[in-house]
Each structure stands twice: as structure tokens, then as C-alpha cells.
Design an enzyme around this catalytic site. Structure first.
Site: not given
Ligand code: ME8
Length: 633
Positions: A127, A144, A130, A22, A147, A19, A297, A300
């Protein structure tokens, strides 16, 4: 010794499609790689994919595929995305490749043999997003923070790397090397982590639970923890330990990462290197997040991603590259959206750069048979030449400090000054006067030389368009940074009679305003009575101070003196005036405008400007000096 530059991106997890987040880090690395290649460095640019571990295994299962087939497929998607965005990496590493796995096993064996790895029971909060244990301190409301998921309680027998024993050493190293982690805020964050025990690092998983990984060389019942595996890509791709590439490029390593993986790169990785007896990397450069439309953020797992394929297909790779490079100061978070891309493209590339190319081309073709003559510089040309000559020395240090957005803005400022020069010299008028043909040639060749110079400095950002620009102006296809010097003779190739529009303006996705004619017809507004005009209070004001407003590159914050009364005014003149040019100048202010908050600053008035056909602004001044506070009517 020749200059070397080794730049890396994180290797991306292949649990889902690439995405724009990246693409962001990958484009920044690409800019740096291209800039340094042009600047005479031997460059190695590495990117790739991270293909082992629990998260990938789960994603493959969810897709109903064998892990290897699954990672092969997604890895190809990353390769395709980078191809579409003209990413110029020298190698694309995959952690499933044999060479990499061999290096991981070799380093593990060495560290195990020297007694830095032991077996123990471990219980903690894990997690999967992570792929690491989180400390209580790292959690936000028990979740987390990246996430937004509850970590799982895990207890299992693992092998541990004695990481904590290197804590004092690492602290000292970071303190002694102020540039090791940049920007400084992240360096301080890491020093903060190191103030308390960092614990030892669990470096294995039971194969019975996570079968997808590199088996430990001394105990096949365990596979290597994904971070201990992944981080070694930065040296395995260079053929560590014996390869030429390793010897040449590892001493010049610069990692680019997002702040989500700071701990792995700033704590795990240096201690791993130390244990394995390798020198540390030169710099860790930490970027902020691209935020999705929902203000989180872009990721995905949160499902708020922008697809770089679709963007590049619709607007072209250079529009996407330019946007992410120019829009966000590296290190900070920033929201991005298609609307912003369109505005940035239209303002900088279509209006400032593309238009000037088109205008210069039109006059050269019409009046000089498309041939760029030798200039006969006067004072006006010398001013342009000096600004052009000084550009590389302004841009290079900004690039070295990763202030890429500011480096690009320097070049655009220069392009805007070329536009002003063009407008001041009025070559379209010179063209009509047979006695001024030489002067016309000088003006046009000065503009072409300025555009050539800008093209060299913009190549790392918009490589494809820069080629097209050069072709349309009869220039060489390639120039190095050494040729970003003023006064290179034009190659003499006549301009092609036809050239595609360099940056066709993108229509806004919302209904566009009716196109304005170059100079608005007069009068453009309905008549008003003198009483109505009398309601506007205009005053002379002295600019006492001016400063840029962070993240608002069109705006300046001005402090004005209206005869003993101080005012703050936010003005949209930043594209045309530098803050340092303004203090001491007299301007005209609408003094009784209802104050409004702009970017969090209370703006108490408005300064008057004139507008040229291209939309460039110039401050309205006074014929004779008047005291600040004087009335204007
Ligand atoms: O962490 N904004 O892979 P990953 C800015 N495999 N950058 C972003 C971003 C966003 N919204 N989203 C992703 C991993 N990135 C590990 C790395 S390295 C040895 C192993 C970028 O697929 C950013 O650079 O989760 C971030 O650090 C990286 O993608 C994480 O990619």
C-alpha cells in the site's frame, strides 16, 4: 538527577498540506511539553516532516516539481501551521537534512555488518498510502482499511532486516512493561500481532524505481525504505550517538502517534533499536482518529479534512487548541466540527471562565480602585482554598495518564465552583453596604486567587489567553506549577482600567436564538388552565445511583427509586453535580414524560432544576423529607 521529558509527534508526510488530524497530535504533545516545562522538567519537544519515499516522490511528480523543492515547500507549510497554533517544539526535524541521513546510514551499516540484513526476492501486497506491505489479514474486502485502496502486487529484490528473530524478545519486553504501549487496548493489539511470525522487514527499494531516498551505504542501487529512515528521526534529532541531547533525553522518550502507525512504532521501531543496540523508548502513546464530517478518519487521501489555518485564523489558536484537547478522550475516535468548537468555546471559556474574570474585574475597578486587597478568609473562603489547593494533585496524575480532557475538566469544575462561590457571596450586594467593604475585598481577592490558580493549570492548553487573563487581573505574566498552590499574595499591581474581552462569545453559524435576558421575564409562556398542569405527574424520587455517560460531558445517567419502582433518567446536570454527590438525595421527577432515547439510553422522565441568571442549574428539593414515590402538586 534533574527531571527530563522527551516528547515526539510522528513526523508528517509532506505529500499534502497539514490538516486538523495532524494538528491534533501536535497540540497534545505541545500540552504535555508545556505542562512539564512548568512542572520543573527539562523538556525536549520534537516534531517534523517525513520527506522521502515513494508517496512523496509521486506527489512531487504530480505537482510537476523536483522532489527537494516540493518537500521544502510543504515542510514550510507544516512549520507555519505550528507557528500559528503556538506550538512550542524545540526542534523541527526533516529527514532530508544531512545530520539525519548520516545517522540512517550509520545505523544501517552497523546492522548490516553484524549480519542482521540480507538480500532476497520478495513478493507481496504493497500500500503506497501506508508505505508498507500489508498482510492478507490486515486487508478489509481486499483493500487497505485506512486508505480504502487496493494494494499493488509487488515482486522485487530487496534487502531485509531480520526482524522476526526479535519477536520472542519483544513479546517478553511488552509483557514485562505494562506501560510501554498505552492505552491497553493497543498493547493487546500488538501482543496479538506478535503471536504469529512478523516476518522480516524489507528495508530497501530499487533506486531505479524509487529514486527519492537515502542510498544504502553498501549498495547504491538501492535506497532505504522510508520507515527505516523515518523512525530514526527520533534519535538523529538528538545528535545520536554522541550528542548531549541524546544522552539526556533519549532515556525519557515518549512517542505520541495515531493508531494508523502502530505497527511501525510498536514492532519495527523497537526491533530496530534492539538490533542497533539502543535502549527502547519509555512509552508509546496511541491516539484515536479525528473523524471528518463524513464519519471517516480525517485524511488527505479521503479529502474530508478541516484546515487548521482557517480555524485558527477565524477563532484564534487557543480556541482550536482547547477544543481538540477538551473534546476527545485520547485513544478514542471522535468526530469534530466547527459547531462543536463553538459550543465548547462558549460554554467553558466564554461563560464559565471569561464571564467570571469580567465580573470580578468590574467590581474591583468600580469599588476598590482596581486594587486586590489581602483577604480575611472565613469558612466559605477556606472551602474554595481547599479545592484550589487540591487541584494540582488531581490534575497532575491525569496528565501523566494522558487523560488531558479530564484534567482540563477538573480545572473547569473548579472554575464553576468559583462561579457558585461568587454567586453565593453576592459581592454586588456587599458593594452597596459600607460596613461590608472588607468582606467585599475578601470575596474578590478569593476569586482572583482562584482564577490565577486556574490560569496556571490551563496555561498548557491556552497559553496566549492565559497571559491576557493575568494581565487583566494585575497578576504576574508567568507562574510555574509550583505556584499552583493556594494563597500566593497578589503582586499588588492595580488592574488595568481597560482590557479586551477575554473570550468574546462566538455567534453560532446557524441563525442564533434571540438573546435571553439574564432572568426571563415573568410569565415567559402563555397561560394554561389548571387541567393542563394536572396532566403533569410529578413525584419524589430517591437517587440510587449516578454515573457519567461516556462522550457526553453534560449528561448523567441516574437510577431513581419512585417508591419501589426503578427508573432510569438521563439528566443534563453533569456540569454542576458529580455522580458521587447524588446517591441518597431526593429529587422531583416528571414521572409521566414520554420516554426517549438519549445517547442510546432510554430516559424515563425528567428531574426538575432551578436556573440562575448565568444558566447554572441546581436541583429542586423538598423542605421536609418525603417518601420516594410521593406525589408533588
Ligand atoms: O504516518 N486523526 O505520516 P502522516 C488523528 N510519516 N490523528 C491524525 C489524523 C486524524 N484524522 N490524521 C493524521 C506518517 N493524524 C509517517 C509517520 S513517524 C516516524 C512517520 C496524525 O502524515 C496521527 O498522529 O500520515 C498519525 O499517526 C499521523 O498524523 C500520521 O501522519
Amino acid at each position: 538527577m534533574s527531571k527530563t521529558f522527551y516528547v515526539t509527534t510522528p513526523i508528517y508526510y509532506v505529500n499534502a498540506e497539514p490538516h486538523l488530524g495532524h494538528a491534533y497530535t501536535t497540540i497534545i504533545a505541545d500540552f504535555l511539553a508545556r505542562f512539564h516545562r512548568l512542572d520543573g522538567y527539562q523538556v525536549y519537544y520534537l516534531t517534523g516532516t517525513d520527506e522521502h519515499g515513494e508517496k512523496i516522490y509521486q506527489a512531487a511528480q504530480a505537482a510537476g516539481m523536483e522532489p527537494q523543492a516540493f518537500v521544502d515547500q510543504i515542510s514550510e507549510r507544516f512549520k507555519a501551521a505550528w507557528q500559528q497554533l503556538d506550538i512550542s517544539h524545540d526542534y523541527f526535524v526533516r529527514t532530508t537534512e544531512a545530520r539525519h541521513q548520516q545517522v540512517v546510514r550509520q545505523v544501517l551499516q552497523q546492522v548490516y555488518a553484524q549480519g542482521d540484513i540480507y538480500k532476497a526476492d520478495y513478493a507481496g501486497l504493497y500500500c503506497v498510502g501506508c508505505e508498507r506491505f500489508l498482510t492478507e489479514k490486515e486487508l478489509a474486502d481486499g483493500k487497505c482499511p485506512i486508505h480504502q485502496t487496493l494494494p499493488e502486487e509487488r515482486r522485487e529484490e530487496n534487502y531485509f532486516f531480520k526482524m522476526d528473530q526479535y519477536r520472542a524478545w519483544l513479546t517478553e519486553y511488552i509483557q514485562a512493561h505494562p506501560d510501554f504501549i498505552r492505552p491497553e487496548g493497543y498493547r493487546n493489539e500488538v501482543l496479538g500481532m506478535l503471536r504469529e511470525s512478523i516476518g522480516d522487514l524489507s528495508i530497501s527499494r530499487l533506486k531505479s524505481r524509487v529514486p527519492w531516498g537515502i542510498p544504502l551505504p553498501w549498495d547504491e542501487a538501492h535506497v532505504t525504505y522510508v520507515w527505516f529512515d523515518a523512525l530514526l528521526n527520533y534519535v538523529s534529532a538528538l545528535d545520536y550517538p554522541t550528542g548531549d541531547h541524546y544522552a539526556r533525553f533519549w532515556p525519557a522518550a515518549r512517542h505520541l502517534i495515531g493508531k494508523d502507525i502502530l505497527k511501525a512504532h510498536a514492532v519495527f521501531w523497537p526491533t530496530m533499536l534492539k538490533a542497533a543496540g539502543l535502549p527502547l523508548y519509555q512509552h508509546l502513546n496511541v491516539g484515536g482518529y479525528l473523524m471528518g464530517a463524513d464519519g471517516h478518519k480525517m485524511s488527505k487521501s479521503l479529502g474530508n479534512v478541516v484546515d487548521p489555518f482557517a480555524l485558527a485564523q477565524q477563532y484564534g489558536p487557543d480556541a482550536v487548541r482547547y477544543f481538540v484537547l477538551r473534546e476527545l478522550p485520547y485513544g478514542q475516535d471522535g468526530a469534530v466540527g466547527v459547531q462543536g468548537l463553538i459550543e465548547r468555546f462558549n460554554a467553558d471559556l466564554a461563560n464559565d471562565l471569561g464571564n467570571l474574570v469580567a465580573r470580578a474585574r468590574a467590581l474591583l475597578l468600580r469599588h476598590l480602585d482596581g486594587v486586590v486587597p489581602q483577604p480575611l478568609p472565613t469558612q466559605a473562603e477556606q472551602v474554595v482554598a481547599q479545592a484550589g489547593q487540591a487541584l494540582i494533585e488531581k490534575v497532575r496524575p491525569l496528565v501523566q495518564k494522558l487523560r488531558i480532557y479530564a484534567a482540563i475538566e477538573e480545572v473547569l469544575q473548579f472554575v464553576r465552583s468559583l462561579n457558585r462561590y461568587f454567586n453565593d457571596q453576592q459581592p454586588w450586594k456587599l458593594a452597596k453596604d459600607p460596613a461590608q467593604q472588607e468582606r467585599l475585598g475578601t470575596v474578590l481577592s478569593t476569586v482572583v486567587e482562584g482564577l490565577r490558580l486556574a490560569s496556571v493549570l490551563l496555561e498548557p492548553a491556552i497559553p496566549r489567553k492565559v497571559r491576557q487573563l493575568r494581565q487583566s487581573l494585575g497578576l504576574k505574566e508567568e507562574y510555574t506549577m509550583a505556584e499552583a498552590a493556594w494563597g500566593l499574595p497578589h503582586p499588588g499591581t492595580p488592574l488595568p482600567a481597560e482590557a479586551p474581552i477575554l473570550f468574546p462569545k462566538i455567534e453560532a453559524e446557524t441563525p442564533a436564538a434571540p438573546a435571553a435576558s439574564p432572568v426571563p421575564a415573568l410569565p415567559a409562556k402563555p397561560p394554561i388552565y389548571i387541567d393542563d398542569f394536572g396532566k403533569v405527574e410529578l413525584r419524589v424520587a430517591l437517587v440510587k445511583a449516578a454515573e457519567k455517560i461516556p462522550k457526553a460531558d453534560k449528561l448523567l445517567k441516574l437510577t431513581l427509586d419512585l417508591g419501589g419502582q426503578e427508573r432510569t433518567v438521563v439528566s443534563g446536570i453533569a456540569q454542576w453535580y458529580q455522580p458521587e454527590d447524588l446517591p441518597g438525595r431526593k429529587v422531583v421527577v416528571v414521572a409521566n414524560l414520554q420516554p426517549v432515547k438519549l445517547r442510546g439510553i432510554l430516559s424515563e422522565g425528567m428531574i426538575l432544576t432551578g436556573v440562575d441568571p448565568q444558566g447554572n442549574l441546581t436541583l429542586v428539593g423538598l423542605d421536609q423529607d418525603l417518601a420516594s414515590g410521593s406525589e408533588v402538586r
